[in-house]
Design a protein around this motif. Structure first.
Motif, PDB file in Angstrom:
ATOM      1  N   SER A  76       0.827  -1.246   0.042  1.00  0.00           N
ATOM      2  CA  SER A  76      -0.093   0.001  -0.017  1.00  0.00           C
ATOM      3  C   SER A  76       0.874   1.301   0.000  1.00  0.00           C
ATOM      4  O   SER A  76       0.635   2.149  -0.673  1.00  0.00           O
ATOM      5  N   ALA A  77       1.867   1.230   0.687  1.00  0.00           N
ATOM      6  CA  ALA A  77       2.925   2.467   0.665  1.00  0.00           C
ATOM      7  C   ALA A  77       3.346   2.574  -0.432  1.00  0.00           C
ATOM      8  O   ALA A  77       3.768   3.624  -0.872  1.00  0.00           O
ATOM      9  N   ALA A  78       3.707   1.408  -1.100  1.00  0.00           N
ATOM     10  CA  ALA A  78       4.510   1.502  -2.283  1.00  0.00           C
ATOM     11  C   ALA A  78       3.507   2.327  -3.614  1.00  0.00           C
ATOM     12  O   ALA A  78       3.704   3.092  -4.303  1.00  0.00           O
ATOM     13  N   LYS A  79       2.266   1.752  -3.418  1.00  0.00           N
ATOM     14  CA  LYS A  79       1.445   2.214  -4.226  1.00  0.00           C
ATOM     15  C   LYS A  79       1.012   3.673  -3.880  1.00  0.00           C
ATOM     16  O   LYS A  79       0.734   4.513  -4.955  1.00  0.00           O
ATOM     17  N   GLU A  80       0.746   4.130  -2.511  1.00  0.00           N
ATOM     18  CA  GLU A  80       0.962   5.457  -2.104  1.00  0.00           C
ATOM     19  C   GLU A  80       1.943   6.276  -2.558  1.00  0.00           C
ATOM     20  O   GLU A  80       1.804   7.240  -3.285  1.00  0.00           O
ATOM     21  N   LEU A  81       3.142   5.379  -2.637  1.00  0.00           N
ATOM     22  CA  LEU A  81       4.522   6.375  -3.105  1.00  0.00           C
ATOM     23  C   LEU A  81       4.421   6.548  -4.638  1.00  0.00           C
ATOM     24  O   LEU A  81       4.587   7.768  -5.228  1.00  0.00           O
ATOM     25  N   GLN A  82       3.925   5.511  -5.498  1.00  0.00           N
ATOM     26  CA  GLN A  82       3.619   5.628  -7.009  1.00  0.00           C
ATOM     27  C   GLN A  82       2.594   6.872  -7.155  1.00  0.00           C
ATOM     28  O   GLN A  82       2.754   7.808  -7.785  1.00  0.00           O
ATOM     29  N   GLN A  83       1.340   6.787  -6.226  1.00  0.00           N
ATOM     30  CA  GLN A  83       0.365   7.858  -6.281  1.00  0.00           C
ATOM     31  C   GLN A  83       0.949   9.118  -6.070  1.00  0.00           C
ATOM     32  O   GLN A  83       0.750  10.277  -7.039  1.00  0.00           O
ATOM     33  N   LEU A  84       1.788   9.173  -5.140  1.00  0.00           N
ATOM     34  CA  LEU A  84       2.451  10.410  -4.751  1.00  0.00           C
ATOM     35  C   LEU A  84       3.191  11.279  -5.718  1.00  0.00           C
ATOM     36  O   LEU A  84       3.257  12.148  -5.930  1.00  0.00           O
ATOM     37  N   GLN A  85       4.069  10.053  -5.995  1.00  0.00           N
ATOM     38  CA  GLN A  85       4.905  10.533  -7.227  1.00  0.00           C
ATOM     39  C   GLN A  85       4.175  10.921  -8.390  1.00  0.00           C
ATOM     40  O   GLN A  85       4.589  11.790  -9.095  1.00  0.00           O
ATOM     41  N   LYS A  86       2.876  10.484  -8.891  1.00  0.00           N
ATOM     42  CA  LYS A  86       2.033  10.620  -9.994  1.00  0.00           C
ATOM     43  C   LYS A  86       1.556  11.984  -9.705  1.00  0.00           C
ATOM     44  O   LYS A  86       1.768  13.168 -10.541  1.00  0.00           O
ATOM     45  N   GLU A  87       1.426  12.262  -8.362  1.00  0.00           N
ATOM     46  CA  GLU A  87       0.510  13.415  -7.986  1.00  0.00           C
ATOM     47  C   GLU A  87       1.747  14.504  -8.176  1.00  0.00           C
ATOM     48  O   GLU A  87       1.455  15.808  -8.335  1.00  0.00           O
ATOM     49  N   VAL A  88       3.052  14.145  -7.640  1.00  0.00           N
ATOM     50  CA  VAL A  88       4.233  15.103  -7.611  1.00  0.00           C
ATOM     51  C   VAL A  88       4.239  15.588  -9.120  1.00  0.00           C
ATOM     52  O   VAL A  88       4.459  16.779  -9.380  1.00  0.00           O
ATOM     53  N   THR A  89       4.424  14.639 -10.132  1.00  0.00           N
ATOM     54  CA  THR A  89       4.706  14.816 -11.352  1.00  0.00           C
ATOM     55  C   THR A  89       3.448  15.598 -11.797  1.00  0.00           C
ATOM     56  O   THR A  89       3.757  16.936 -12.594  1.00  0.00           O
ATOM     57  N   THR A  90       2.219  15.450 -11.682  1.00  0.00           N
ATOM     58  CA  THR A  90       1.201  16.249 -12.027  1.00  0.00           C
ATOM     59  C   THR A  90       1.198  17.601 -11.547  1.00  0.00           C
ATOM     60  O   THR A  90       0.935  18.774 -12.334  1.00  0.00           O
ATOM     61  N   THR A  91       1.605  17.806 -10.188  1.00  0.00           N
ATOM     62  CA  THR A  91       1.754  18.982  -9.723  1.00  0.00           C
ATOM     63  C   THR A  91       2.667  19.774 -10.251  1.00  0.00           C
ATOM     64  O   THR A  91       2.738  20.879 -10.428  1.00  0.00           O
ATOM     65  N   GLN A  92       3.869  19.008 -10.369  1.00  0.00           N
ATOM     66  CA  GLN A  92       5.066  19.541 -11.191  1.00  0.00           C
ATOM     67  C   GLN A  92       4.491  20.262 -12.586  1.00  0.00           C
ATOM     68  O   GLN A  92       5.009  21.230 -13.175  1.00  0.00           O
ATOM     69  N   GLN A  93       3.873  19.382 -13.190  1.00  0.00           N
ATOM     70  CA  GLN A  93       3.277  19.736 -14.558  1.00  0.00           C
ATOM     71  C   GLN A  93       2.226  21.426 -14.503  1.00  0.00           C
ATOM     72  O   GLN A  93       2.535  22.112 -15.144  1.00  0.00           O
ATOM     73  N   HIS A  94       1.402  21.077 -13.401  1.00  0.00           N
ATOM     74  CA  HIS A  94       0.854  22.168 -13.115  1.00  0.00           C
ATOM     75  C   HIS A  94       1.549  23.267 -12.834  1.00  0.00           C
ATOM     76  O   HIS A  94       1.252  24.455 -13.328  1.00  0.00           O
ATOM     77  N   LEU A  95       2.496  23.003 -12.025  1.00  0.00           N
ATOM     78  CA  LEU A  95       3.452  24.209 -11.694  1.00  0.00           C
ATOM     79  C   LEU A  95       4.255  24.693 -12.935  1.00  0.00           C
ATOM     80  O   LEU A  95       4.251  25.994 -13.077  1.00  0.00           O
ATOM     81  N   ALA A  96       4.648  23.832 -13.899  1.00  0.00           N
ATOM     82  CA  ALA A  96       4.970  24.517 -15.091  1.00  0.00           C
ATOM     83  C   ALA A  96       4.162  25.258 -16.012  1.00  0.00           C
ATOM     84  O   ALA A  96       4.418  26.484 -16.397  1.00  0.00           O
ATOM     85  N   GLU A  97       2.920  24.576 -16.059  1.00  0.00           N
ATOM     86  CA  GLU A  97       1.938  25.351 -16.548  1.00  0.00           C
ATOM     87  C   GLU A  97       1.546  26.741 -16.065  1.00  0.00           C
ATOM     88  O   GLU A  97       1.479  27.612 -16.970  1.00  0.00           O
ATOM     89  N   ALA A  98       1.677  26.715 -14.639  1.00  0.00           N
ATOM     90  CA  ALA A  98       1.457  27.821 -13.909  1.00  0.00           C
ATOM     91  C   ALA A  98       2.294  29.077 -14.359  1.00  0.00           C
ATOM     92  O   ALA A  98       2.361  30.029 -14.321  1.00  0.00           O
ATOM     93  N   GLU A  99       3.635  28.427 -14.456  1.00  0.00           N
ATOM     94  CA  GLU A  99       4.856  29.212 -14.386  1.00  0.00           C
ATOM     95  C   GLU A  99       4.767  29.915 -15.961  1.00  0.00           C
ATOM     96  O   GLU A  99       4.991  30.809 -15.917  1.00  0.00           O
ATOM     97  N   GLN A 100       4.403  29.043 -17.001  1.00  0.00           N
ATOM     98  CA  GLN A 100       4.338  29.535 -18.255  1.00  0.00           C
ATOM     99  C   GLN A 100       3.054  30.482 -18.163  1.00  0.00           C
ATOM    100  O   GLN A 100       3.382  31.369 -18.888  1.00  0.00           O
ATOM    101  N   GLN A 101       1.961  30.169 -17.576  1.00  0.00           N
ATOM    102  CA  GLN A 101       0.891  31.251 -17.543  1.00  0.00           C
ATOM    103  C   GLN A 101       1.457  32.561 -16.895  1.00  0.00           C
ATOM    104  O   GLN A 101       1.112  33.844 -17.199  1.00  0.00           O
ATOM    105  N   VAL A 102       2.376  32.343 -15.938  1.00  0.00           N
ATOM    106  CA  VAL A 102       2.971  33.628 -14.966  1.00  0.00           C
ATOM    107  C   VAL A 102       3.870  34.410 -16.148  1.00  0.00           C
ATOM    108  O   VAL A 102       3.835  35.380 -16.093  1.00  0.00           O
ATOM    109  N   GLN A 103       4.660  33.374 -16.864  1.00  0.00           N
ATOM    110  CA  GLN A 103       5.103  34.073 -17.756  1.00  0.00           C
ATOM    111  C   GLN A 103       4.664  34.911 -18.958  1.00  0.00           C
ATOM    112  O   GLN A 103       4.968  36.117 -19.308  1.00  0.00           O
ATOM    113  N   GLN A 104       3.551  34.224 -19.322  1.00  0.00           N
ATOM    114  CA  GLN A 104       2.416  34.845 -20.422  1.00  0.00           C
ATOM    115  C   GLN A 104       1.901  36.119 -19.594  1.00  0.00           C
ATOM    116  O   GLN A 104       1.812  37.197 -20.399  1.00  0.00           O
ATOM    117  N   HIS A 105       1.505  35.929 -18.360  1.00  0.00           N
ATOM    118  CA  HIS A 105       0.866  36.999 -17.740  1.00  0.00           C
ATOM    119  C   HIS A 105       1.945  38.122 -17.561  1.00  0.00           C
ATOM    120  O   HIS A 105       1.273  39.302 -17.898  1.00  0.00           O
TER     121      HIS A 105
END
Length: 737
Positions: free
Chosen positions: A325-354
């Motif tokens: 379960s912890a491994a799954k949670e870790l994978q999920q967290l890693q996915k969430e981190v990846t998604t969050t990082q993507q969102h963060l990149a998009e947000a940074e792009q939006q910030v740059q655009q803004h």
């Protein structure tokens, strides 16, 4: 010969000793007032010479003793000293002392300080002229006046008595009486002679018959002698056979007696062994019950262990499940981190655009400001607007639009910056929470592992303590059984010891030991038998030589002995003989050496401390031990100043006396005392061991109780840690969801 001196003590008026001055060989006169003791002095001389008071009884002797004030006198004596230079007394001395001593129950004479019978004193006085037939060598008071008043017949009788002729008249009368008795006896003898003559005639005839009888009797006795000789020879042969049979029976009896004693000893040993076996059986029963209890406890422990194993398996499965379960949670967290990082990149792009839009808007604003300034500069250009109001309205509308666009751009920029900050904070919070949960899981896992290890260690300690308790109780039971058997053997040995020692000596020994301990007396070494070691082969000889001297008490000096004697006399208990080492004088004895090692002094084979060797030599120094009886007889006949003894206890003294015979070694004083003391020490040692085993068992009980308490606390700690782990996992799953 004359009276030279008179010594009086306790006689009539003379209480204290009175020694008269030496008298003259001629005439002596004693003068003094009435009551000064002149008559008693005269009576004292008559008392010794025995012309008066010859047959005085106890009452008369009581009257002769002094009866004055103060302590009563129980005896008196009068001593008369005679000058014997003329040899009237048949004693080869210049001076003869004759003393008579009386008491309530005695009347004794002595000559020159030596006790002699009364008859010898009378014979001595007779030989010196003090005749009982003529008592007028002492003239009493009033005798002269009495003689003057006598009539002629009385004076004649007195003169005869003084001259000694009365004695002869008395002897004449006695002789006439004897002659008459002799005549009567003569007539009787003549009658007897005639009767004897008649008897002789009869005897002569009987003699002839007797001679014939004797002849026949000799023949008869010869025949009887021959027959009796043959019977005697036969009887002797039979007697020899009987003696041989008796010797065999005696040997068989001795063997049977010894076998009986051995059988009795074996029976006692078997009974003791049976008692020990019973004790062991009881101990084994206890051990069996303890083992059954241990088995039940082991079964319970097994069930508990199986439950623990199942619990461990469940925990392991839960841990594996938690791990997956912890491994799954870790994978999920890693996915969430990846998604969050993507969102963060998009947000940074939006910030740059803004930011670019902001810069563009700022440029436009600058342009608008420039245009405004240009418009302001062209205010004079009224040709473009119909009126100034129209121009101002137009400018105001333009400015308002530009300001509104700039405000919108600024608000959008702020929203993007706030969004970026929120996403960053959320990512940081999630990372911190994940790290905290992982740390909590790791810490709880370590604590649970440590608690499990501590729990298992405590269980191991508890099992070891239970094993130690069982071992201690088993040792205590064994010690108890062995102690009981040893105490029974000790009681028998004590009874044998009591029988071996005389009652008064035994009572004295016990009293002496109590007094020594209570008064803390130093310098008491102990009994002689306790201070030496006797080889087994010499026990019988040492027993015979020493006897009850084995129980004499050896002390350092006579002061210690006198102090103990006074205490024993005060207590009035028993009798003890003391041997003060400083007073013992051991003589040097020339032991015979011609027989070599076959004849040696007995004391040399007795092992003792050098300090007590004088006491051992005092008792055993005069004896030599011989290899056999022939050597003993040779030593006794050699004239050596020693007594000889064999290993079997036969003794031949230097004066020629012999003693010995069968000695029952089972009643040996030395062996009995040795066994008694050995068993006494064994009983004390076993009591100490039993006490130590009981203390070990009690300590094991306390250890088990302490460990059980710790074990319960450790189990509660394990359960608490597992509950915390379950809560952390549940919270993590909730967070993941």
């Amino acid at each position: 010969m004359y009276i030279k001196q008179v010594i009086i003590e306790g006689f009539k008026s003379y209480k204290d000793q009175i020694i008269a001055e030496p008298f003259s060989p001629k005439i002596n006169c004693i003068v003094g007032p009435n009551g000064s003791g002149k008559s008693n002095f005269f009576q004292a001389i008559r008392f010794v010479l025995n012309d008066a008071f010859a047959g005085a009884g106890s009452e008369e002797r009581q009257k002769l003793l002094h009866e004055g004030a103060g302590h009563a006198v129980i005896s008196a004596y009068v001593e008369v000293v005679f000058d014997n230079s003329d040899g009237r007394f048949p004693i080869d001395r210049e001076e003869v002392r004759l003393r008579r001593t009386i008491g309530l129950k005695k009347d004794e004479f002595s000559i020159d300080r030596k006790h002699v019978p009364k008859s010898e004193v009378m014979n001595l006085l007779e030989s010196a002229g003090f005749s009982r037939a003529n008592p007028y060598y002492v003239v009493q008071q009033g005798k002269i006046q009495e003689m003057a008043r006598m009539n002629p017949q009385q004076r004649l009788e007195l003169l005869k008595e003084v001259g000694g002729t009365k004695v002869y008249e008395e002897r004449r009368k006695e002789s006439i009486k004897v002659m008459n008795e002799t005549d009567t006896k003569k007539a009787q003898i003549e009658e007897m002679v005639s009767a004897i003559d008649e008897k002789l005639a009869e005897l002569a005839a009987e003699r002839a018959e007797l001679e014939a009888y004797q002849t026949l009797d000799r023949q008869h006795r010869g025949i009887e002698y021959a027959l009796l000789d043959r019977e005697l020879t036969t009887a002797r042969q039979e007697l020899a056979k009987v003696d041989e049979g008796r010797n065999k029976l005696r040997a068989e009896k001795a063997a049977a007696h010894e076998a009986t004693e051995n059988a009795a000893a074996e029976l006692r040993e078997q009974e003791a062994a049976i008692e020990v076996a019973r004790e062991q059986l009881a101990s084994y029963e206890k051990q069996k019950a303890a083992l059954v209890k241990e088995r039940q406890e082991a079964l319970q422990a097994k069930v508990s262990t199986e439950a623990d194993v199942a619990e461990k398996r469940a925990e392991l499965e839960a841990a594996e499940s938690a791990s997956s379960s912890a491994a799954k949670e870790l994978q999920q967290l890693q996915k969430e981190v990846t998604t969050t990082q993507q969102h963060l990149a998009e947000a940074e792009q939006q910030v740059q655009q803004h930011k670019a839009s902001e810069k563009e808007i700022e440029g436009k604003l600058e342009d608008a400001k420039a245009q405004l300034q240009a418009l302001s500069a062209k205010q004079g250009r009224s040709s473009q607007f119909r009126s100034q109001e129209e121009r101002d309205n137009h400018l105001r509308q333009t400015i308002s639009k530009l300001q509104h666009a700039a405000a919108g751009q600024q608000e959008q920029l702020q929203q993007l910056q706030q969004q970026e900050a929120d996403i960053t904070n959320s990512l940081n919070d999630m990372a911190a929470e994940v790290a905290n949960q992982q740390q909590q899981l790791a810490s709880l896992s370590e604590q649970i592992a440590a608690a499990d290890a501590a729990y298992q260690e405590l269980k191991t300690q508890r099992n070891a303590a239970q094993d130690a308790k069982k071992e201690a109780w088993r040792e205590a039971d064994e010690m108890r059984a062995e102690l009981k058997a040893t105490e029974e053997e000790y009681n028998r040995a004590h009874q044998n010891w009591v029988r071996a020692v005389p009652n008064d000596i035994l009572e004295g020994i016990y009293a002496m030991e109590n007094l020594r301990r209570s008064h803390n007396l130093k310098g008491v070494a102990g009994l002689l038998v306790e201070l030496m070691e006797v080889p087994q082969q010499l026990v019988t000889a040492a027993d015979v030589v020493a006897g009850n001297q084995l129980f004499q008490v050896v002390v350092d000096n006579e002061e210690v002995g006198l102090q103990l004697v006074r205490l024993l006399n005060k207590a009035g208990k028993g009798r003890v003989t003391f041997m003060p080492l400083n007073r013992l004088q051991v003589p040097d004895i020339a032991y015979p050496r011609q027989w070599g090692r076959d004849v040696e002094p007995l004391y040399k084979h007795l092992r003792t401390d050098e300090k007590y060797s004088k006491a051992v030599r005092q008792v055993f120094g005069r004896f030599v031990v011989c290899k056999d009886r022939s050597l003993m007889e040779a030593v006794a006949g050699s004239g050596a100043p020693v007594d000889a003894i064999t290993l079997e206890g036969d003794v031949m003294r230097s004066k020629g006396t012999i003693s010995g015979g069968y000695v029952n070694t089972s009643r040996s004083k030395i062996l009995t005392h040795k066994k008694y003391k050995e068993l006494e020490g064994a009983v004390k040692r076993l009591q100490d061991q039993r006490e130590l085993a009981s203390k070990k068992a009690d300590q094991a009980d306390q250890d088990i109780l302490h460990i059980s308490t710790q074990l319960t606390a450790a189990d509660e700690n394990r359960k608490s840690l597992r509950n915390q782990l379950a809560k952390v996992r549940a919270g993590r799953e909730a967070t993941s969801c």
